[in-house]
Design a protein around this motif. Structure first.
Motif, PDB file in Angstrom:
ATOM      1  N   ARG A  14     130.099   6.062 167.164  1.00 34.26           N
ATOM      2  CA  ARG A  14     128.855   6.913 166.587  1.00 34.26           C
ATOM      3  C   ARG A  14     128.360   7.545 167.865  1.00 34.26           C
ATOM      4  O   ARG A  14     128.025   8.732 167.863  1.00 34.26           O
ATOM      5  CB  ARG A  14     127.991   6.153 165.791  1.00 34.26           C
ATOM      6  CG  ARG A  14     126.628   6.640 165.707  1.00 34.26           C
ATOM      7  CD  ARG A  14     125.581   5.932 164.731  1.00 34.26           C
ATOM      8  NE  ARG A  14     124.622   6.475 164.034  1.00 34.26           N
ATOM      9  CZ  ARG A  14     123.585   6.373 164.753  1.00 34.26           C
ATOM     10  NH1 ARG A  14     123.219   6.269 165.967  1.00 34.26           N
ATOM     11  NH2 ARG A  14     122.410   7.174 164.238  1.00 34.26           N
ATOM     12  N   ARG A  15     127.939   6.850 168.973  1.00 35.62           N
ATOM     13  CA  ARG A  15     127.305   7.153 170.085  1.00 35.62           C
ATOM     14  C   ARG A  15     128.105   8.180 170.882  1.00 35.62           C
ATOM     15  O   ARG A  15     127.667   9.298 171.353  1.00 35.62           O
ATOM     16  CB  ARG A  15     126.910   6.108 171.122  1.00 35.62           C
ATOM     17  CG  ARG A  15     126.049   6.383 172.328  1.00 35.62           C
ATOM     18  CD  ARG A  15     125.958   5.368 173.162  1.00 35.62           C
ATOM     19  NE  ARG A  15     126.029   3.863 172.567  1.00 35.62           N
ATOM     20  CZ  ARG A  15     126.138   2.883 173.052  1.00 35.62           C
ATOM     21  NH1 ARG A  15     126.360   2.875 174.673  1.00 35.62           N
ATOM     22  NH2 ARG A  15     126.083   1.638 172.515  1.00 35.62           N
ATOM     23  N   ALA A  16     129.414   8.138 170.788  1.00 39.70           N
ATOM     24  CA  ALA A  16     130.215   9.139 171.427  1.00 39.70           C
ATOM     25  C   ALA A  16     130.317  10.328 170.694  1.00 39.70           C
ATOM     26  O   ALA A  16     130.288  11.555 171.380  1.00 39.70           O
ATOM     27  CB  ALA A  16     131.794   8.674 171.601  1.00 39.70           C
ATOM     28  N   LEU A  17     130.357  10.394 169.334  1.00 37.32           N
ATOM     29  CA  LEU A  17     130.232  11.701 168.564  1.00 37.32           C
ATOM     30  C   LEU A  17     128.805  12.295 168.805  1.00 37.32           C
ATOM     31  O   LEU A  17     128.907  13.587 168.893  1.00 37.32           O
ATOM     32  CB  LEU A  17     130.434  11.098 166.941  1.00 37.32           C
ATOM     33  CG  LEU A  17     130.490  12.449 166.148  1.00 37.32           C
ATOM     34  CD1 LEU A  17     131.467  13.445 166.341  1.00 37.32           C
ATOM     35  CD2 LEU A  17     130.508  12.072 164.673  1.00 37.32           C
ATOM     36  N   TYR A  22     125.325  16.733 171.156  1.00 36.20           N
ATOM     37  CA  TYR A  22     124.182  17.019 171.813  1.00 36.20           C
ATOM     38  C   TYR A  22     124.518  17.819 172.972  1.00 36.20           C
ATOM     39  O   TYR A  22     123.805  18.691 173.641  1.00 36.20           O
ATOM     40  CB  TYR A  22     123.482  15.768 172.375  1.00 36.20           C
ATOM     41  CG  TYR A  22     122.665  14.981 171.359  1.00 36.20           C
ATOM     42  CD1 TYR A  22     122.437  15.510 170.191  1.00 36.20           C
ATOM     43  CD2 TYR A  22     122.725  13.467 171.512  1.00 36.20           C
ATOM     44  CE1 TYR A  22     121.609  14.511 169.151  1.00 36.20           C
ATOM     45  CE2 TYR A  22     122.032  12.665 170.642  1.00 36.20           C
ATOM     46  CZ  TYR A  22     121.506  13.211 169.380  1.00 36.20           C
ATOM     47  OH  TYR A  22     120.875  12.403 168.389  1.00 36.20           O
ATOM     48  N   ALA A  23     125.798  17.653 173.542  1.00 32.66           N
ATOM     49  CA  ALA A  23     126.239  18.482 174.593  1.00 32.66           C
ATOM     50  C   ALA A  23     126.619  20.011 174.175  1.00 32.66           C
ATOM     51  O   ALA A  23     127.129  20.765 175.006  1.00 32.66           O
ATOM     52  CB  ALA A  23     127.466  17.715 175.226  1.00 32.66           C
ATOM     53  N   GLU A  30     129.993  20.452 161.751  1.00 31.37           N
ATOM     54  CA  GLU A  30     131.161  19.398 161.499  1.00 31.37           C
ATOM     55  C   GLU A  30     131.080  17.978 161.131  1.00 31.37           C
ATOM     56  O   GLU A  30     131.765  17.382 160.764  1.00 31.37           O
ATOM     57  CB  GLU A  30     131.994  19.483 162.915  1.00 31.37           C
ATOM     58  CG  GLU A  30     132.505  20.781 163.287  1.00 31.37           C
ATOM     59  CD  GLU A  30     133.392  21.004 164.509  1.00 31.37           C
ATOM     60  OE1 GLU A  30     134.205  19.956 164.884  1.00 31.37           O
ATOM     61  OE2 GLU A  30     133.034  21.749 165.383  1.00 31.37           O
ATOM     62  N   VAL A  31     129.712  17.637 161.576  1.00 35.03           N
ATOM     63  CA  VAL A  31     129.107  16.330 161.457  1.00 35.03           C
ATOM     64  C   VAL A  31     128.106  16.016 160.574  1.00 35.03           C
ATOM     65  O   VAL A  31     128.273  14.888 159.830  1.00 35.03           O
ATOM     66  CB  VAL A  31     128.643  15.712 162.718  1.00 35.03           C
ATOM     67  CG1 VAL A  31     129.546  15.522 163.891  1.00 35.03           C
ATOM     68  CG2 VAL A  31     127.531  16.216 163.262  1.00 35.03           C
ATOM     69  N   CYS A  32     127.811  17.258 159.775  1.00 39.13           N
ATOM     70  CA  CYS A  32     126.662  16.959 158.579  1.00 39.13           C
ATOM     71  C   CYS A  32     127.575  17.630 157.545  1.00 39.13           C
ATOM     72  O   CYS A  32     127.154  18.780 157.064  1.00 39.13           O
ATOM     73  CB  CYS A  32     125.609  17.980 158.922  1.00 39.13           C
ATOM     74  SG  CYS A  32     124.576  17.302 160.466  1.00 39.13           S
TER      75      CYS A  32
END
Length: 133
Positions: A14-17, A22-23, A30-32
């Motif tokens: 989760r943190r990596a995604l 954020y970057a 893609e994530v929502c």
């Protein structure tokens, strides 16, 4: 729950995604991408969490528990409340629970944790002895 075993936490994934989002390397679209079925399950079967959505920051996330296992038959692939999970854990030998966090505002969703529940490996309840024994 006492019978939880084989617990897998997906916090690092989760943190990596989220770092990718954020970057700017991964788009928010893609994530929502929670399906309407998942958002509806969050509304009716979810447990509110204390974590604010990491994408829209507008509301608290909801945790939805999905159950899978051959023994569950027609109940496999459905969302269940904590009370229902406790009952299923006493009725079946083994099934897997996948906990997904969902934002009902922006449709962020991510697998948070998975674990196995059921009676397999638990000592059987002691039975009463008769006077003849």
């Amino acid at each position: 729950m006492q019978t939880q075993r084989q617990i897998v936490d997906y916090a690092l994934q989760r943190r990596a995604l989220l770092a990718e989002v954020y970057a700017g390397r991964t788009g928010v679209a893609e994530v929502c991408d929670a399906s309407p079925y998942l958002v509806r399950a969050a509304k009716f079967h979810g447990q509110p969490s204390t974590t604010t959505c990491p994408v829209c920051r507008k509301e608290q996330l909801t945790h939805v528990a999905w159950v899978y296992g051959d023994e569950l038959k027609h109940a496999a692939g459905s969302a269940r409340t904590a009370e229902e999970l406790a009952k299923l854990a006493t009725l079946y030998e083994e099934f897997t629970v996948y906990v997904v966090e969902v934002c009902r505002t922006c449709c962020w969703n991510h697998l948070v944790q998975s674990y196995v529940l059921g009676t397999r490996g638990l000592p059987s309840p002691s039975r009463r002895r008769t006077a003849a024994e």
